[in-house]
Structure formats: structure tokens, C-alpha cells
Design a protein around this motif. Structure first.
Motif, PDB file in Angstrom:
ATOM      1  N   GLU A   2       0.822  -1.212   0.000  1.00 56.12           N
ATOM      2  CA  GLU A   2       0.000   0.000   0.000  1.00 56.12           C
ATOM      3  C   GLU A   2       0.854   1.260   0.000  1.00 56.12           C
ATOM      4  O   GLU A   2       0.459   2.272  -0.554  1.00 56.12           O
ATOM      5  N   ARG A   3       2.013   1.209   0.654  1.00 56.31           N
ATOM      6  CA  ARG A   3       2.821   2.403   0.890  1.00 56.31           C
ATOM      7  C   ARG A   3       4.185   2.372   0.220  1.00 56.31           C
ATOM      8  O   ARG A   3       4.771   3.412   0.017  1.00 56.31           O
ATOM      9  N   ASP A   4       4.766   1.221   0.021  1.00 59.41           N
ATOM     10  CA  ASP A   4       6.111   1.007  -0.510  1.00 59.41           C
ATOM     11  C   ASP A   4       7.193   1.281   0.533  1.00 59.41           C
ATOM     12  O   ASP A   4       8.139   0.536   0.640  1.00 59.41           O
ATOM     13  N   THR A   5       7.041   2.358   1.306  1.00 61.83           N
ATOM     14  CA  THR A   5       8.019   2.692   2.346  1.00 61.83           C
ATOM     15  C   THR A   5       7.271   3.108   3.607  1.00 61.83           C
ATOM     16  O   THR A   5       6.271   3.822   3.535  1.00 61.83           O
ATOM     17  N   ALA A   6       7.773   2.653   4.744  1.00 63.76           N
ATOM     18  CA  ALA A   6       7.184   3.033   6.032  1.00 63.76           C
ATOM     19  C   ALA A   6       8.255   2.933   7.100  1.00 63.76           C
ATOM     20  O   ALA A   6       9.219   2.178   6.957  1.00 63.76           O
ATOM     21  N   THR A   7       8.083   3.675   8.167  1.00 65.52           N
ATOM     22  CA  THR A   7       8.976   3.494   9.314  1.00 65.52           C
ATOM     23  C   THR A   7       8.542   2.229  10.050  1.00 65.52           C
ATOM     24  O   THR A   7       7.390   1.786   9.921  1.00 65.52           O
ATOM     25  N   VAL A   8       9.456   1.674  10.823  1.00 65.45           N
ATOM     26  CA  VAL A   8       9.116   0.498  11.624  1.00 65.45           C
ATOM     27  C   VAL A   8       7.965   0.837  12.564  1.00 65.45           C
ATOM     28  O   VAL A   8       7.019   0.059  12.707  1.00 65.45           O
ATOM     29  N   LYS A   9       8.010   2.022  13.159  1.00 68.75           N
ATOM     30  CA  LYS A   9       6.957   2.430  14.091  1.00 68.75           C
ATOM     31  C   LYS A   9       5.599   2.493  13.388  1.00 68.75           C
ATOM     32  O   LYS A   9       4.605   1.971  13.888  1.00 68.75           O
ATOM     33  N   ALA A  10       5.548   3.137  12.211  1.00 65.88           N
ATOM     34  CA  ALA A  10       4.281   3.265  11.480  1.00 65.88           C
ATOM     35  C   ALA A  10       3.764   1.896  11.054  1.00 65.88           C
ATOM     36  O   ALA A  10       2.563   1.620  11.145  1.00 65.88           O
ATOM     37  N   LEU A  11       4.658   1.030  10.613  1.00 64.48           N
ATOM     38  CA  LEU A  11       4.253  -0.316  10.205  1.00 64.48           C
ATOM     39  C   LEU A  11       3.703  -1.095  11.402  1.00 64.48           C
ATOM     40  O   LEU A  11       2.671  -1.763  11.301  1.00 64.48           O
ATOM     41  N   GLY A  12       4.366  -0.982  12.534  1.00 62.55           N
ATOM     42  CA  GLY A  12       3.888  -1.644  13.750  1.00 62.55           C
ATOM     43  C   GLY A  12       2.510  -1.171  14.150  1.00 62.55           C
ATOM     44  O   GLY A  12       1.651  -1.959  14.552  1.00 62.55           O
ATOM     45  N   GLU A  13       2.261   0.135  14.010  1.00 65.76           N
ATOM     46  CA  GLU A  13       0.945   0.685  14.336  1.00 65.76           C
ATOM     47  C   GLU A  13      -0.116   0.186  13.367  1.00 65.76           C
ATOM     48  O   GLU A  13      -1.230  -0.140  13.771  1.00 65.76           O
ATOM     49  N   MET A  14       0.221   0.126  12.083  1.00 63.34           N
ATOM     50  CA  MET A  14      -0.736  -0.370  11.082  1.00 63.34           C
ATOM     51  C   MET A  14      -1.132  -1.820  11.368  1.00 63.34           C
ATOM     52  O   MET A  14      -2.287  -2.198  11.212  1.00 63.34           O
ATOM     53  N   LEU A  15      -0.155  -2.621  11.774  1.00 64.76           N
ATOM     54  CA  LEU A  15      -0.377  -4.055  11.962  1.00 64.76           C
ATOM     55  C   LEU A  15      -0.781  -4.423  13.384  1.00 64.76           C
ATOM     56  O   LEU A  15      -1.185  -5.564  13.632  1.00 64.76           O
ATOM     57  N   GLY A  16      -0.644  -3.488  14.305  1.00 67.64           N
ATOM     58  CA  GLY A  16      -0.943  -3.802  15.700  1.00 67.64           C
ATOM     59  C   GLY A  16       0.100  -4.726  16.310  1.00 67.64           C
ATOM     60  O   GLY A  16      -0.215  -5.545  17.164  1.00 67.64           O
ATOM     61  N   LEU A  17       1.357  -4.584  15.870  1.00 64.62           N
ATOM     62  CA  LEU A  17       2.448  -5.419  16.375  1.00 64.62           C
ATOM     63  C   LEU A  17       3.471  -4.562  17.099  1.00 64.62           C
ATOM     64  O   LEU A  17       3.785  -3.451  16.660  1.00 64.62           O
ATOM     65  N   ASP A  18       4.021  -5.087  18.205  1.00 62.52           N
ATOM     66  CA  ASP A  18       5.066  -4.355  18.911  1.00 62.52           C
ATOM     67  C   ASP A  18       6.415  -4.636  18.246  1.00 62.52           C
ATOM     68  O   ASP A  18       6.553  -5.546  17.432  1.00 62.52           O
ATOM     69  N   SER A  19       7.406  -3.847  18.594  1.00 59.44           N
ATOM     70  CA  SER A  19       8.712  -3.960  17.934  1.00 59.44           C
ATOM     71  C   SER A  19       9.372  -5.306  18.211  1.00 59.44           C
ATOM     72  O   SER A  19      10.127  -5.809  17.370  1.00 59.44           O
ATOM     73  N   GLY A  20       9.090  -5.909  19.354  1.00 62.16           N
ATOM     74  CA  GLY A  20       9.660  -7.221  19.668  1.00 62.16           C
ATOM     75  C   GLY A  20       9.175  -8.318  18.732  1.00 62.16           C
ATOM     76  O   GLY A  20       9.873  -9.289  18.471  1.00 62.16           O
ATOM     77  N   THR A  21       7.967  -8.170  18.231  1.00 63.38           N
ATOM     78  CA  THR A  21       7.400  -9.116  17.264  1.00 63.38           C
ATOM     79  C   THR A  21       7.772  -8.712  15.844  1.00 63.38           C
ATOM     80  O   THR A  21       8.103  -9.553  15.012  1.00 63.38           O
ATOM     81  N   LEU A  22       7.734  -7.410  15.576  1.00 61.59           N
ATOM     82  CA  LEU A  22       7.947  -6.915  14.226  1.00 61.59           C
ATOM     83  C   LEU A  22       9.402  -7.018  13.771  1.00 61.59           C
ATOM     84  O   LEU A  22       9.667  -7.380  12.617  1.00 61.59           O
ATOM     85  N   SER A  23      10.349  -6.731  14.646  1.00 63.67           N
ATOM     86  CA  SER A  23      11.763  -6.727  14.236  1.00 63.67           C
ATOM     87  C   SER A  23      12.241  -8.058  13.672  1.00 63.67           C
ATOM     88  O   SER A  23      12.853  -8.087  12.597  1.00 63.67           O
ATOM     89  N   PRO A  24      11.988  -9.203  14.341  1.00 66.93           N
ATOM     90  CA  PRO A  24      12.434 -10.475  13.754  1.00 66.93           C
ATOM     91  C   PRO A  24      11.721 -10.798  12.436  1.00 66.93           C
ATOM     92  O   PRO A  24      12.315 -11.359  11.513  1.00 66.93           O
ATOM     93  N   LEU A  25      10.461 -10.410  12.344  1.00 62.67           N
ATOM     94  CA  LEU A  25       9.690 -10.624  11.122  1.00 62.67           C
ATOM     95  C   LEU A  25      10.321  -9.839   9.968  1.00 62.67           C
ATOM     96  O   LEU A  25      10.520 -10.369   8.870  1.00 62.67           O
ATOM     97  N   LEU A  26      10.677  -8.583  10.228  1.00 61.77           N
ATOM     98  CA  LEU A  26      11.299  -7.752   9.199  1.00 61.77           C
ATOM     99  C   LEU A  26      12.689  -8.268   8.831  1.00 61.77           C
ATOM    100  O   LEU A  26      13.087  -8.214   7.668  1.00 61.77           O
TER     101      LEU A  26
END
Length: 150
Positions: A53-77
């Protein structure tokens, strides 16, 4: 309602939380064989959808969109980056922010993902309008529950 009547409503089969739990597991099982050929897990797939949808996003913005915290999002990324689907770079304007950008390979994967959406639609046996109504009802329910916690 008297106590006996209320206790009948405590049965598992009457609980919306259990119905949602079962539906979530059914969706996960339905997605798995569709996402395996793409090399994605379901959480990776939703991250890719957000980036398509966006092509580029900050980790924080992506986490907010997905409802995921950085501890879950970082390994996924990290796994998406290792697969060559995204790149992660510090923002030049604010080094505290990490920018996530799709690679060409990540952008190209979107074409294959259209088949996933179609297959899930068929698996549900619901038409587009019915699925949209269910989605909207669930989004409204989530919003109301989130409002009660604030």
C-alpha cells in the motif's frame, strides 16, 4: 435473567470470543498452503500487504498499522530482509527511525498475492459483499473494545 439462565450463557458454544478464536485458527490454516509457495508466514504476509500500500514506512508506522510491537515486528522484518523482499535503512533525517522499503522482488511478489486473496475468498464460500460486511462488523467490534480499554 436469573442465575441459571446466565450460567447457560457461560457455555463455550455461546461465547463470541471462542467463535473468533476458532475462525482465526481456521483462517491461519487456510492461508498456510497458499503462503508457503510465496515463502511467507501470515504475519509476514500482512506486513507485505501494508508495504504494498505504501512502498516505504517506518518500523513504528508499520507496527501501528499491523498492531504489532517492535519485539514481534523486528524479527519478522529481519526474515523479510533476508528473503530479499525489503530493505531496512536508518532515516537520514532522523537516525532513530528505521525505514522499511520494498525491493523490486518484494514489489513483484504482489502479483502472486492476488491469487491468495482470491483463494481465501473462495474458501470462505462468501461473496465480496458478505466478506466486507463481516470485516466491517469485526473492525467496529475491535474499535469498541479498544475504546473501553482507554
Amino acid at each position: 435473567m436469573d442465575r441459571d439462565e446466565l450460567e447457560k450463557h457461560l457455555q463455550l458454544e455461546h461465547q463470541i470470543c471462542f467463535a473468533l478464536y476458532g475462525a482465526a485458527h481456521a483462517f491461519t490454516r487456510a492461508y498456510k498452503p497458499l503462503l508457503d509457495p510465496l515463502g511467507l508466514t501470515y504475519p509476514q504476509y500482512i506486513a507485505m500487504m501494508a508495504l504494498w500500500e505504501r512502498d516505504t514506512a517506518t518500523v513504528k508506522a508499520l507496527g501501528e498499522m499491523l498492531g504489532l510491537d517492535s519485539g514481534t515486528l523486528s524479527p519478522l522484518l529481519k526474515r523479510l530482509e533476508q528473503a530479499g523482499l525489503i530493505s531496512r535503512k536508518r532515516s537520514l533525517e532522523d537516525e532513530r527511525q528505521v525505514l522499511i522499503t520494498l525491493t523490486d522482488r518484494g514489489r513483484d511478489l504482489k502479483k502472486d498475492a492476488v491469487g491468495v486473496m482470491q483463494a481465501i475468498g473462495q474458501a470462505t464460500g462468501c461473496g465480496f459483499d458478505e466478506l466486507a460486511a463481516i470485516r466491517d462488523t469485526l473492525k467496529n467490534l475491535s474499535a469498541r473494545l479498544n475504546d473501553t480499554q482507554n
